[in-house]
Each structure stands twice: as C-alpha cells, then as structure tokens.
Design an enzyme around this catalytic site. Structure first.
Site, PDB file in Angstrom:
ATOM      1  N   HIS A  98     -18.258 -13.633 -23.276  1.00 32.22           N
ATOM      2  CA  HIS A  98     -17.124 -13.603 -24.211  1.00 32.22           C
ATOM      3  C   HIS A  98     -16.940 -12.282 -24.963  1.00 32.22           C
ATOM      4  O   HIS A  98     -15.909 -12.085 -25.613  1.00 32.22           O
ATOM      5  CB  HIS A  98     -17.193 -14.793 -25.181  1.00 32.22           C
ATOM      6  CG  HIS A  98     -18.260 -14.702 -26.232  1.00 32.22           C
ATOM      7  ND1 HIS A  98     -18.114 -15.292 -27.468  1.00 32.22           N
ATOM      8  CD2 HIS A  98     -19.475 -14.098 -26.234  1.00 32.22           C
ATOM      9  CE1 HIS A  98     -19.195 -15.060 -28.190  1.00 32.22           C
ATOM     10  NE2 HIS A  98     -20.033 -14.361 -27.467  1.00 32.22           N
ATOM     11  N   HIS A  99     -17.907 -11.354 -24.896  1.00 34.34           N
ATOM     12  CA  HIS A  99     -17.703 -10.034 -25.507  1.00 34.34           C
ATOM     13  C   HIS A  99     -17.081  -9.023 -24.544  1.00 34.34           C
ATOM     14  O   HIS A  99     -16.614  -7.970 -24.979  1.00 34.34           O
ATOM     15  CB  HIS A  99     -19.031  -9.466 -26.011  1.00 34.34           C
ATOM     16  CG  HIS A  99     -19.615 -10.205 -27.170  1.00 34.34           C
ATOM     17  ND1 HIS A  99     -18.876 -10.519 -28.285  1.00 34.34           N
ATOM     18  CD2 HIS A  99     -20.866 -10.702 -27.381  1.00 34.34           C
ATOM     19  CE1 HIS A  99     -19.657 -11.184 -29.141  1.00 34.34           C
ATOM     20  NE2 HIS A  99     -20.853 -11.304 -28.615  1.00 34.34           N
ATOM     21  N   ALA A 100     -17.109  -9.308 -23.260  1.00 44.78           N
ATOM     22  CA  ALA A 100     -16.616  -8.337 -22.278  1.00 44.78           C
ATOM     23  C   ALA A 100     -15.103  -8.171 -22.416  1.00 44.78           C
ATOM     24  O   ALA A 100     -14.342  -9.136 -22.333  1.00 44.78           O
ATOM     25  CB  ALA A 100     -16.966  -8.790 -20.864  1.00 44.78           C
TER      26      ALA A 100
ATOM     27  N   ASN B 284     -14.672 -11.378 -28.987  1.00 43.19           N
ATOM     28  CA  ASN B 284     -13.616 -10.364 -29.014  1.00 43.19           C
ATOM     29  C   ASN B 284     -12.922 -10.215 -27.666  1.00 43.19           C
ATOM     30  O   ASN B 284     -11.702 -10.030 -27.588  1.00 43.19           O
ATOM     31  CB  ASN B 284     -14.197  -9.016 -29.444  1.00 43.19           C
ATOM     32  CG  ASN B 284     -15.363  -8.588 -28.561  1.00 43.19           C
ATOM     33  OD1 ASN B 284     -16.445  -9.168 -28.653  1.00 43.19           O
ATOM     34  ND2 ASN B 284     -15.172  -7.591 -27.712  1.00 43.19           N
TER      35      ASN B 284
END
Length: 780
Positions: free
Chosen positions: A233-235, A278
């Site tokens: 989910h940060h990629a 993000n």
C-alpha cells in the site's frame, strides 16, 4: 520451512507446476485435477428449492456475469479461500551482514499459516476427503486459492511501465549491486530493501491478490484472505517505497473492475494498517468508483510515510478528500498520535467507516489488512486486539453481499500478526466475533473523528446530522458565534465600565486579537492592574434533532469573567481583559475546527503579553499587576513570567484550570519556581487527570506547578462561581500585603536618602569618625 499444506495449500513443487499454467480445469465429479475445484460443485443445491439453470451454467470457469449475479445469494454454501505461496518468502534483505534483520521479515506469512494449521483451518488429508467434508461443512476448512505471477499488463493498470521495468531489472543485478541499493534505499522515506528474488516474490504477491479478489467477485468463494508479501500500500504508481514493491490491492481492484464491469463497478478499499496507504490513495485519488478509507496514525504528518518531496501532494491528513470526479471518495481517519486501541477503532467503524461504506454500497470490499496496529507490535505502538479485528471484519461482511477479500499489508510482530490474522479468518469462515468489552474512546481521538465527520459531511449524507454546511452559511453572510459572543461582552463591559478596545499596533497580532483586548480608561495611571486572560465564553445549545438548527431561545452563553471584572473595578483595579480567540484560516469552511493547540496558545500569548508589557505596563511602574488565567488561556501566564523580568511587579497569580497544567521554570531565574509556588493559587478541576493517582498528584504539587488546589467541582464556570469569594479575598490580601511592603520599602529608602543627604564626610576622616570618633556632623 513450513509444513506442506496438502490439498488446500500445495507444497512448493506442486505450486511450481501449477503456477506455469493459470487455467483451472475441473473434473465433472468434483475431484481435483490440478489443485482446484469449483467450490459450488462440492455442495448440492438444497432439495426443497428449485435449482436455477445458472447453477449448472456457472460451473464453467468462464461463466457469464449474469450467472454469477443470480447465484450470489447462496454464499452460505461456499467456503472461505486462502491464498499462499512459499515463493513469496524469497524476497529477503540483500544485506547479508550480521545486522541484516528487517521488520518486513519473510517469516511473517509463515507464522500466519502456522497459526491457521494449529487452529485446524487447513485440511491435511486428500482432495477426495476434503471434497466430501466440504459437501456437508463448507466452512470447516479453508479452500486454497492458487497464487500465480501477475502479468505485466495487469501490473501496469496501477503502475507505469517504467516502474515495472525497474523492478524486473532487479533480476539482472548482482548481489553487490543489490546490497548497495538496499543501503541507499533504507534511508529516509524510501525505506526499502531489494534482493535477488524480489521481482518473483512481488509478481506472486500481486498475482495472489488478483486471484483472491477474482474468485470472490466471480462467486466461486464466499470471501478470501490473501497471505501475501511483499506488502503494497505504500508503493506509488511510479516507485517502490515503504517495504512495498508493487501495490497489490489497486492492481487487483483494477483487474476486477476491468474484467467484470457489470458486477464489479464500485470497490471499497478499507485500509486498517497503522500507516497511511499513500500509494493506494494516490492511485485512486480522482477515481469516483473506488472509495478508499484509511485508519492510520497521522500525528500532524510526522508519522510514516509523512509528506513527500512535493508539498502540494496529498498526504494522510484528514482534509485530503480526493480530486476531480473522485472528490469525496477518499476518507482519511488520521489519529493524532499512537496509542490507539479497541475503543478508538470501534468508534471509527461505527461513526465513520460503516455509515459511509453503506451509503457508497460497494460491489466488492478489499481490506488492506496491515496488522501493525495490533497490541504487541512495537513499530505501530497501538493496542488493537484480535477480537476488535474480528468485529471490524464482521461489520465489513455486511457489505457487497459479503464479497470481502482481505489482503495482507504490514504487521511486524510475529505473535501479534498471527493472532490477528487468525481472528479475521475465523470470522470470514462464519465464526461469530469474540465477545469484547469496548473501552472508552480517547478524548482527542473522539475529536479526530468529529473532524473527519465535519470534512466528509460535504460529500456523504450520513455524515451531516449535527454538521453545518459552512460554505452555504458564508454565502448568507453568516458570522461565527465566537464573534457575536465577543461583541456581546464588549457591549456589556463598555456600557457598565466604559471599557474600550486597546489597539494592537503589530500586524500579525492585530489580525488575531482585533477587539479581543479590552481595557478600562486611564489604564496607564491605575493604582492596581488586573490582567484577565480567558477562553471565549462558554456556549450551550440544544439543536433541533431533525434539521440541526438552533432556535435562539434554546442557546445560552456563560460569561464567567464578568463577576471578576466587577469585583476588580470595585476594588480600584484597572482591568485588561484578554479573550483568546481561535484563529480562523482565511477561506476555511470546515464546520468543526478543533481548539487552538497548546503550542499556538503559548506562542501567541507570549507575543501579545510581551507587547503589552513593553508598550503599556512598564509605563505605569508603580502599580501591582495581578494575573488571572482561565482555561487554556492560563498558559499565557507562564509565557509572560519567563519572557520578561516581571515577578517584582506581580503580587500574585490566580488560575482556574481544566486542561493542560504546566510548570513555570526559568533557566535564567532559578528562583522563579519557588516564587511561583509562594505567590499563586491554581484551582484544578476535580476530574483532571493529574488526580488519577497519587504519583501524579505529588508531581503537580511540586513548586514549579504553583500552589495547586484540587477543586471540589468540575468545569471552569462552576469553579469560578464556587471559589469567587475565597479567591477574591486571597487575591486582595496578596495585593494589600505587597502594597504595604512597597510602602515600607519606600519609607525606608526615603529615610536612608534623607540621612545620607544630611551627612557630610570630612575629607581625610574615615567612616568610623561618624560614630563619635572625631567625625564632624554638619547641616546640609
């Protein structure tokens, strides 16, 4: 190495064979041919119901959207799927030093599968035996979803081709190059490691998310959990970061919306990882068909991932709501700090998540299930229990006809992640959530949720009860009630005591404190001065339950400072009344603005009181100055005492406190704390946290907190009313003692000056001559 998973989760050798061919085929008798059976073949349709044609038709893997839709009501007879693949463990830190341990440990997914086995969720017999069991008990065991490598075209639905190529090229790097990259990437916000098999593991992780979501959308499974890594989910669309290579959940969501446009048009992504996702947010920021809700620690943007290099890029802050056609489809529930637990997360679900999700009415729910907010995970620093995770899962299962796919994200304590994932999976399989006692919610966290409600009320009807639409009110030239209240105070004090506005001739201060500083006439010649620092008047109102309006006769304002001003003027004090306002950002239309932060209060009061001291109070050098602080505004007292040398002019300090209680100390004046203890009276509300235990109580009774007294009542208004007589008598006594001492000091000074002026030293004679030793005393 993990034990083999038999028919439900295949051994590594079986996986390798299966993954090369992603086409699943089924035997007509329901026996597994290549590791997967259509679960609906395992459970005969109830004999008392007419069997629709769509049941027979849907046994074909390439079923139509219509047949899936018709069969969606028979979820009871479907098992829960589980996707896992040993190859995802191959992503490991390329730094082979003795310090190579990393929180995103390959053992994470193995620990979860071990917990599933120990709980009896994974069948270890043959496929035929499992088929017979699932005919009668479709929820007894997990059904394996075969993972596969995601294709390039699937990944590029969420990522740029250049990013895909960057990850693919990792395969061609030497170990030395990968170690160097890892050392470079481990710094700052990038926070990433790469290895020789990172590309393969990332493909399988993304493929596992895709297959889990597709099986649920198609109706082959009731719901599913994908035990996958590396997380995603940060990629971002164009880069890897935060332990994440490809963003698994957006890839899966986009594949499902592309492949099943008739039955998967709207997707809810619920992210309960302790860190803000993000990458997921930014990939869908302008997409009206994807609702992204994230519950995370924000901490004013200081908690990872924080803000990026572009200051205009959206982060995890509550005001970030999406853009363009996607405005309103981004909901950030950003906690003010770590330490949140079951009370806060259950409140977030009940007040925000579920009402908005039900109004959105998704076709598919995907959970970005990081378990780093779980109790025991030191990196997350929160306290969510397995029972709470199961309750949240159970609520989500009421959406989208139960089509819920849970995809693993973070979570770095092996025990915590295993227990939490197990609780979620058991709930997916049909076990009721464990009974739990929900603790009270943190007060600041409750304000966080109210801020979310206020921001989202522009886009969701369910958020509007109790929320005003400020933009519409401003179009009607409405003004904030705080302005009306101060105008009322100004009118009363002007009429009763001829008080006027003191001009603040400093641009920044003038904007904040315009009409907020009122003074009695001739303040520069007053014999005594009272500086009253207080919060805005308390306002109480009962809104209409239907339309949220407030009739004027149902609202009340309590100006608790009036009696103290009356008393001061009766006792010959000049008064400076300072109301501390909430600074409203220009153009702000939020219906709920939290109170000013403690830092803002202290900073602004330091500037204001220093200005008043330098430009007004020093002119009247003989008058005693009494400080009276009420509410959060009492923090201004500390600022004046430490910013200027004023204690010789101040006989006493009186305060009424319900919020932050702060010490007064100075590095340049070691005696300030002792003086503060001897010359202050600080009433503290009886429900203040400082009285919770004896250790806290002892701490606040130290000299630097002043002379602290526990109030018998709660609330500022009640305290000021109850102790008005007692506090006034003490204050007047302190002032009169100070004045008497001042008179004595002046008399003594005058006497010494007179004696000095009448005494003449004769040159050549010592001082001893003045004591009868030959000195000459002469008249001046």
């Amino acid at each position: 190495m993990d034990a083999p998973l038999s028919s439900t989760v295949l051994q590594s050798s079986e996986i390798d064979t299966l993954m090369r061919d992603n086409d699943d085929t089924f035997a007509i008798n329901g026996v597994v041919q290549n590791g997967f059976v259509d679960p609906r073949e395992l459970q005969p349709y109830p004999s008392h119901l007419e069997k629709p044609d769509s049941v027979t038709e849907s046994l074909d893997h390439s079923q139509s959207s219509e047949s899936v839709t018709k069969f969606s009501g028979r979820k009871l007879f479907l098992p829960t799927g589980c996707c896992y693949d040993d190859r995802m463990k191959f992503h490991a830190n390329a730094d082979y030093t003795e310090n190579s341990h990393h929180p995103e440990d390959p053992r994470r997914i193995g620990a979860i599968m071990d917990a599933f086995r120990e709980a009896g969720l994974i069948y270890s017999g043959s496929e035929l035996e499992l088929a017979e069991i699932l005919k009668n008990s479709p929820t007894k065991y997990l059904w394996r979803i075969p993972a596969r490598e995601a294709r390039r075209d699937e990944i590029c639905l969420a990522h740029t081709p250049s990013h895909y190529e960057w990850v693919r090229e990792l395969d061609n790097k030497s170990s030395a190059e990968l170690r160097a990259m890892t050392l470079a990437f481990d710094e700052g916000r990038k926070s990433l490691y790469v290895g020789n098999l990172t590309y393969l593991a990332a493909l399988v992780s993304a493929g596992g998310a895709i297959e889990s979501c597709k099986r649920v959308v198609e109706g082959q499974l009731k719901n599913a959990i994908a035990v996958i890594r590396p997380p995603g989910h940060h990629a971002e669309h164009n880069e890897s970061m935060g332990f994440c290579i490809f963003n698994n959940v957006p890839i899966a969501a986009k594949v499902c919306m592309q492949d099943y446009p008739e039955i998967c048009r709207k997707v809810l992504i619920l992210d309960w990882d302790v860190h803000h996702g993000n990458g997921v947010q930014n990939i869908f920021y302008d997409d009206p068909n994807v609702l992204y809700i994230s519950i995370h620690v924000y901490s004013d943007g200081s908690f990872y991932p924080g803000k990026g290099d572009d200051p205009d890029a959206p982060d995890g802050g509550i005001p970030m709501v999406g853009s363009g056609p996607g405005v309103g489809k981004n909901v950030n529930i950003g906690w003010h700090a770590q330490g949140m637990g079951d009370g806060e997360y259950m409140a977030a679900f009940q007040r925000i998540v579920m009402p908005i999700a039900q109004e959105f009415d998704p076709d598919l729910v995907i959970v970005s299930a990081g378990f780093d907010a779980a109790a025991g995970d030191e990196l997350g620093g929160c306290f969510v229990s397995p029972a709470c995770y199961s309750h949240m899962t159970h609520m989500l299962m009421s959406l989208a006809n139960g089509k819920v796919a849970v995809c693993l994200e973070g979570g770095y304590d092996l025990t915590a992640i295993s227990k939490s994932a197990l609780a979620v999976t058991q709930t997916l399989m049909g076990e009721p959530p464990e009974r739990m006692e929900i603790p009270p919610i943190n007060h600041k966290a409750s304000k966080d949720l109210e801020q979310v409600r206020a921001v989202q009320s522009r886009y969701w009807k369910c958020m509007r009860p109790g929320i005003n639409l400020v933009a519409e009110l401003l179009d009607r030239d409405a003004i904030r009630l705080s302005t009306v209240a101060r105008g009322y105070e100004k009118g009363i004090l002007s009429k009763k005591h001829n008080m006027i506005t003191m001009p603040i001739l400093r641009n920044k201060l003038n904007k904040i404190f315009e009409d907020q500083v009122l003074v009695t006439p001739q303040i520069h010649t007053a014999k005594r001065i009272l500086i009253l620092l207080h919060d805005p008047p308390a306002i109480f109102a009962q809104p209409d339950v239907i339309n949220n309006s407030i009739a004027p006769h149902n609202g009340f304002m309590a100006a608790d400072n009036f009696p103290y001003i009356d008393w001061a003027i009766e006792n010959k004090f000049g008064v400076i009344d300072v109301n501390f306002p909430k600074e409203i950002p220009k153009g702000d239309i939020n219906p709920f603005l939290p109170n000013s932060s403690e830092q803002d209060v202290q900073t602004q009061f330091q500037e204001l009181l220093s200005y008043l001291w330098d430009n007004h109070l020093q002119i009247n050098s003989g008058a005693p100055i009494v400080l009276l602080g009420v509410g959060d505004a009492y923090l201004g007292i500390k600022q004046l005492l430490t910013a200027r040398e004023v204690k010789d002019r101040i006989p006493c300090v009186l305060a009424f406190v319900t919020g932050s209680l702060r010490p007064v100390k100075s590095e340049t004046d070691p005696g300030l704390s002792k003086w503060y203890k001897e010359n202050s009276l600080i009433y503290v509300s009886s429900d203040h946290s400082c009285w919770n235990d004896e250790e806290n109580a002892k701490r606040v009774r130290k000299s630097r907190f002043g002379h602290v007294k526990k109030s018998e009542v709660t609330g500022l208004g009640r305290m000021m009313k109850k102790y008005q007589s007692e506090a006034s008598e003490w204050l007047l006594s302190q002032v009169e003692t100070w004045e008497a001492q001042r008179v004595d000091d002046e008399t003594e000074d005058e006497a010494m000056a007179e004696t000095s002026s009448r005494t003449v030293n004769v040159p050549g004679l010592g001082l001893s001559g003045m004591n009868g030793g030959g000195g000459v005393v002469a008249s001046a």
